[in-house]
Design a protein around this motif. Structure first.
Motif, PDB file in Angstrom:
ATOM      1  N   ASN A 418       0.985  -1.209  -0.141  1.00  0.00           N
ATOM      2  CA  ASN A 418      -0.188   0.048   0.125  1.00  0.00           C
ATOM      3  C   ASN A 418       0.812   1.291  -0.070  1.00  0.00           C
ATOM      4  O   ASN A 418       0.522   2.156  -0.519  1.00  0.00           O
ATOM      5  CB  ASN A 418      -0.814  -0.054   1.378  1.00  0.00           C
ATOM      6  CG  ASN A 418      -2.133  -1.035   1.207  1.00  0.00           C
ATOM      7  OD1 ASN A 418      -2.418  -1.349   0.073  1.00  0.00           O
ATOM      8  ND2 ASN A 418      -2.699  -1.455   2.174  1.00  0.00           N
ATOM      9  N   ARG A 423      -2.883  -1.368  -4.870  1.00  0.00           N
ATOM     10  CA  ARG A 423      -3.941  -2.053  -4.202  1.00  0.00           C
ATOM     11  C   ARG A 423      -3.960  -3.522  -3.839  1.00  0.00           C
ATOM     12  O   ARG A 423      -3.430  -4.272  -5.228  1.00  0.00           O
ATOM     13  CB  ARG A 423      -5.430  -1.613  -4.985  1.00  0.00           C
ATOM     14  CG  ARG A 423      -6.656  -2.142  -4.431  1.00  0.00           C
ATOM     15  CD  ARG A 423      -7.949  -1.617  -4.942  1.00  0.00           C
ATOM     16  NE  ARG A 423      -9.040  -1.647  -4.413  1.00  0.00           N
ATOM     17  CZ  ARG A 423     -10.332  -1.361  -4.813  1.00  0.00           C
ATOM     18  NH1 ARG A 423     -10.395  -0.747  -5.994  1.00  0.00           N
ATOM     19  NH2 ARG A 423     -11.234  -1.563  -4.198  1.00  0.00           N
ATOM     20  N   ASP A 479     -10.786   2.740   0.187  1.00  0.00           N
ATOM     21  CA  ASP A 479      -9.808   1.749   0.112  1.00  0.00           C
ATOM     22  C   ASP A 479      -9.081   1.973   1.431  1.00  0.00           C
ATOM     23  O   ASP A 479      -9.216   2.907   2.258  1.00  0.00           O
ATOM     24  CB  ASP A 479      -9.183   2.047  -1.164  1.00  0.00           C
ATOM     25  CG  ASP A 479      -9.858   1.789  -2.351  1.00  0.00           C
ATOM     26  OD1 ASP A 479     -10.661   0.845  -2.334  1.00  0.00           O
ATOM     27  OD2 ASP A 479      -9.328   2.114  -3.547  1.00  0.00           O
ATOM     28  N   ASN A 480      -7.888   1.233   1.544  1.00  0.00           N
ATOM     29  CA  ASN A 480      -6.836   1.152   2.509  1.00  0.00           C
ATOM     30  C   ASN A 480      -6.272   2.782   2.643  1.00  0.00           C
ATOM     31  O   ASN A 480      -5.935   3.298   1.444  1.00  0.00           O
ATOM     32  CB  ASN A 480      -5.748   0.387   2.362  1.00  0.00           C
ATOM     33  CG  ASN A 480      -4.836   0.301   3.386  1.00  0.00           C
ATOM     34  OD1 ASN A 480      -3.967   1.051   3.213  1.00  0.00           O
ATOM     35  ND2 ASN A 480      -4.893  -0.514   4.370  1.00  0.00           N
ATOM     36  N   SER A 483      -2.608   3.122   1.290  1.00  0.00           N
ATOM     37  CA  SER A 483      -2.621   3.188  -0.189  1.00  0.00           C
ATOM     38  C   SER A 483      -3.355   4.419  -1.011  1.00  0.00           C
ATOM     39  O   SER A 483      -2.614   5.015  -1.741  1.00  0.00           O
ATOM     40  CB  SER A 483      -3.612   1.885  -0.498  1.00  0.00           C
ATOM     41  OG  SER A 483      -3.817   1.922  -2.179  1.00  0.00           O
TER      42      SER A 483
END
Length: 796
Positions: A418, A423, A479-480, A483
């Motif tokens: 990340n 991803r 998303d993370n 990341s």
């Protein structure tokens, strides 16, 4: 989720209506023929521009002048006709642009007829049509579900409930709702005006002039003007008939000359024209403005919330590799991924990338027995299979930090990937049923799937533009967080090195707002959190714009001050957004901001000119009533001055480039400038008139007195124009000089002198009038500097 026994035969897809059945329904008028309006009708445009309060006042005054004559004193009536015609033309032009763009952005559902799915326009749907649904699709008419495969529908726009509703065959679906996950098909039970979509579609794409600080402010000003006009006009009528009791026609002309300039008749028109031209300009850049004030609104925002996917990154992704876990076999995991890709009839971007790298042919012999559609709230999907050897297994694919327990060894590798802006998805086996809430808690991880997102080439420049303009960008993504931070850092976004995991955000609005003010990148944000974050920012007094293209952005787009959707985004986001970027170009946003600033800054300029005239006219009328003398001007004089110092210049100034930052309190700022300017103009012209009355006697004295006052007033109004036109450019200087030249031509050409009844007699009074104007100009500069300093202190 759907489960099927191994021996159960999967039902064949319903074929939908036949061509003959469609033709019969069309003949009976059972068609969804409600037109989607992107603008006002032609009749409404004409009515709105012609039937105004001030056009009525001017029209009555014009008819009065036609009775008493001469015609040149009724020139103001022809100016109103010309201005109204320009307004109608410009709005019809913008209507044509919006109607064309609305067709591009219109929903085109997939309808199954004769067993074949075909994309058609919403107006072509007939009763009993079988309409397919995929994630992100809008339900365009009311109906009953015929097929459902893990179908979850967001009905928040109808019920206000944020949680998606799981739908099964036989359930009702309402137009205006959106598919969040899964797929299916429904039969249309209500079309046309019977469907709720008819109202929603009109609301979503209407060409409106509401909720605008500019227009609300102008309406408030015009209300004040109306109240001031009535008593002032009554006093002026009485005084003029008292003074000019020997010549009622002259009294009427002088009275009309005093009342007509009180009306800022072109101000509303120019505002509408400026907005309309802005819509046309943005339309050329494939930007659909669904509500006019959105141009102004985006120019006022100080926080832009960006969804990473589809905004900073392009929709497509590529699989860059697998990281095997616990000794799993890479070839076997590849077949699992191929089977997962084949199991989902509506793959999202991540699964599409997996399908491209692991085609369905790799999973030959694998038979699906159940699926779990991806949900943005759950953050994983799944499928159950019977493998070629006869074994049964259930697999999950989703976010590693959701599927893996805290402290798992693989999470360190996920964080490292990340950090590089990649991803990562986890694929693993579970022994529990797919729809079991604890399915993810007992997962056996097999591999990490590494995907690379494609950055938008224009995103970096756009982020830098917002930073330079003092607009704070906030990346809010599901998303993370690490990341997302890595992607934002690649684009040079300030604060991207300190991403925040939204799962650790405080629940309280004030505490959340404090974190949001400090942070710039937020990951693992749920759809409800996006909405809460917008509300928290607004609670701190921020004007918030939200961009996005996915269904999970709908609630936040709906609550934000301005919602911006990509043209390739879901029907859900396009329906609730005020601005749709049809070419999916994030770089269009700076042009929208610039267009809004042009409109706001320029309308503030021209409003100052118009209201200076109004203040001057009201005060001059009061002075005339108090002194009991003839009104200094005939209507033709003020028509000439208004044309040269307000009408023509304001048209050019309203359409000129303007990068000045939008500021609040439109009414207060305009009145702070126009009130002292109007007072100075009124006093200077009145003093010049009194001096001329004292100097001139005998026949023709009234024309000479009026001419001297007109000269002073023209010089004062040109001075105001010169101040408003700052900062100077070559064309602004040329504009002011052209207006001065126009007045000189009127004074120098004999037939124009006679037409406008302007005759400067002698040298003493004209030069005195010039001197009075010069003194007034000094006072104007002092007042303007004083107001500007106060404005600067208030801003700081």
């Amino acid at each position: 989720m759907t489960e099927r026994a191994d021996t159960e035969v999967v039902p064949a897809r319903l074929p939908g209506l036949s061509s003959d059945q469609v033709a019969q329904r069309v003949e009976r008028g059972e068609v969804n023929d409600v037109p989607v309006r992107s603008s006002r009708s032609t009749t409404e445009i004409v009515r709105a521009n012609v039937l105004t309060r001030f056009n009525a006042i001017i029209g009555v005054l014009f008819l009065v002048i036609l009775v008493v004559g001469p015609l040149q004193d009724g020139l103001f009536g022809f100016v109103i006709v010309a201005n109204t015609a320009i307004g109608i033309f410009q709005e019809l032009r913008s209507k044509h642009t919006l109607d064309s763009l609305a067709v591009i952005g219109e929903a085109r559902p997939m309808v199954r007829r004769d067993g074949t799915a075909t994309e058609i326009g919403t107006s072509e749907i007939v009763l009993d049509d079988l309409i397919e649904l995929s994630p992100g699709d809008k339900v365009v008419v009311d109906g009953r579900l015929a097929e459902a495969d893990g179908l979850e529908i967001d009905e928040s726009l109808l019920t206000g409930e944020a949680d998606p509703v799981l739908k099964r065959p036989g359930d009702e679906v309402m137009s205006g709702s959106f598919v969040v996950a899964g797929g299916g098909a429904f039969t249309a039970t209500k079309v046309g005006r019977e469907a709720y979509a008819a109202q929603l579609a009109e609301e979503a794409s209407r060409f409106t002039l509401v909720d605008s600080e500019l227009r609300n402010g102008i309406s408030r000003i015009l209300k004040w003007v109306t109240w001031m006009m009535v008593p002032t006009a009554v006093g002026l009528i009485i005084s003029q008939f008292t003074v000019e009791n020997h010549d009622w026609r002259e009294a009427v002309r002088r009275t009309v000359g005093g009342i007509a300039p009180m009306v800022p008749e072109g101000l509303v028109l120019l505002t509408s024209v400026a907005f309309a031209i802005g819509v046309v300009r943005l339309g050329r850049r494939q930007c659909l403005v669904q509500e006019l004030p959105a141009i102004e609104g985006l120019a006022r925002v100080d926080v832009v919330c960006l969804d990473k996917t589809g905004t900073l990154t392009e929709g497509g992704m590529d699989v860059t590799g697998l990281r095997m876990l616990d000794g799993a076999d890479e070839a076997f995991v590849g077949r699992v991924l191929a089977a997962l890709g084949r199991s989902d009839p509506h793959p999202n971007a991540s699964l599409q990338a997996i399908v491209a790298s692991y085609p369905p042919a790799l999973a030959e012999g694998w038979r699906g027995t159940g699926t779990l559609a991806f949900s943005s709230a759950r953050k994983y999907s799944g499928a159950a299979f019977t493998e070629p050897g006869g074994g049964a297994a259930r697999w999950l694919l989703g976010a590693p930090d959701v599927l893996l327990p805290e402290g798992h060894d693989a999470l360190a590798e996920v964080d490292r990937l990340n950090d590089e802006g990649l991803r990562v998805l986890l694929v693993g086996r579970t022994e529990r049923e797919l729809d079991d809430p604890r399915a993810a808690a007992e997962i056996v991880p097999q591999a990490l799937v590494v995907l690379e997102q494609r950055l938008r080439p224009d995103a970096g420049d756009t982020l830098r533009y917002f930073a330079e303009q003092g607009v704070h960008a906030k990346v809010i993504s599901g998303d993370n967080a690490v990341s997302v931070g890595a992607v934002a850092a690649k684009l040079g976004m300030p604060g991207a090195q300190r991403p925040v995991d939204a799962r650790r955000l405080p629940a309280g609005r004030d505490e959340m707002a404090e974190v949001l003010d400090e942070g710039a990148v937020f990951g693992r944000v749920t759809p409800q959190q996006k909405r809460d974050m917008v509300g928290a920012l607004q609670s701190r007094g921020h004007n918030v714009a939200m961009t996005g293209d996915g269904v999970n952005d709908v609630l936040a787009l709906k609550d934000a001050d301005i919602g911006v959707s990509m043209g390739s985004g879901s029907e859900a986001t396009r329906a609730v957004a005020q601005i749709v970027l049809l070419d999916n170009s994030f770089s269009t946003l700076p042009y929208v901001v610039a267009e809004g600033r042009r409109v706001i800054g320029n309308i503030t300029r021209v409003a100052t000119l118009f209201l200076t005239k109004t203040v001057f006219s009201v005060l001059l009328a009061l002075l005339v009533v108090f002194w009991q003398i003839p009104y200094p001007f005939l209507p033709r004089h003020l028509t000439l001055l208004s044309t040269l110092t307000i009408g023509v210049p304001s048209f050019f100034l309203a359409l000129a480039p303007n990068k000045e930052r939008a500021r609040p309190d439109f009414v207060g700022r305009v009145m702070r400038y126009s009130t002292p300017a109007g007072v100075v103009c009124a006093v200077a012209s009145f003093v010049a008139y009194l001096v001329a009355r004292h100097h001139y006697t005998g026949a023709g004295a009234l024309d000479a007195e009026t001419s001297a006052a007109t000269l002073t007033l023209f010089l004062m109004e040109v001075w105001v124009l010169a101040i408003v036109a700052r900062p100077y450019t070559w064309w602004r200087i040329g504009l002011v000089l052209a207006m001065v030249l126009g007045f000189v031509v009127v004074l120098g050409v004999p037939w124009l002198q006679r037409f406008f009844a302007l005759r400067l007699v002698g040298d003493e009074v004209p030069w005195t009038a010039v001197g009075i104007a010069a003194a007034g100009g000094v006072v104007l500069e002092f007042c303007w500097a004083w107001v500007s300093r106060r404005e600067a202190r208030a801003q700081s």
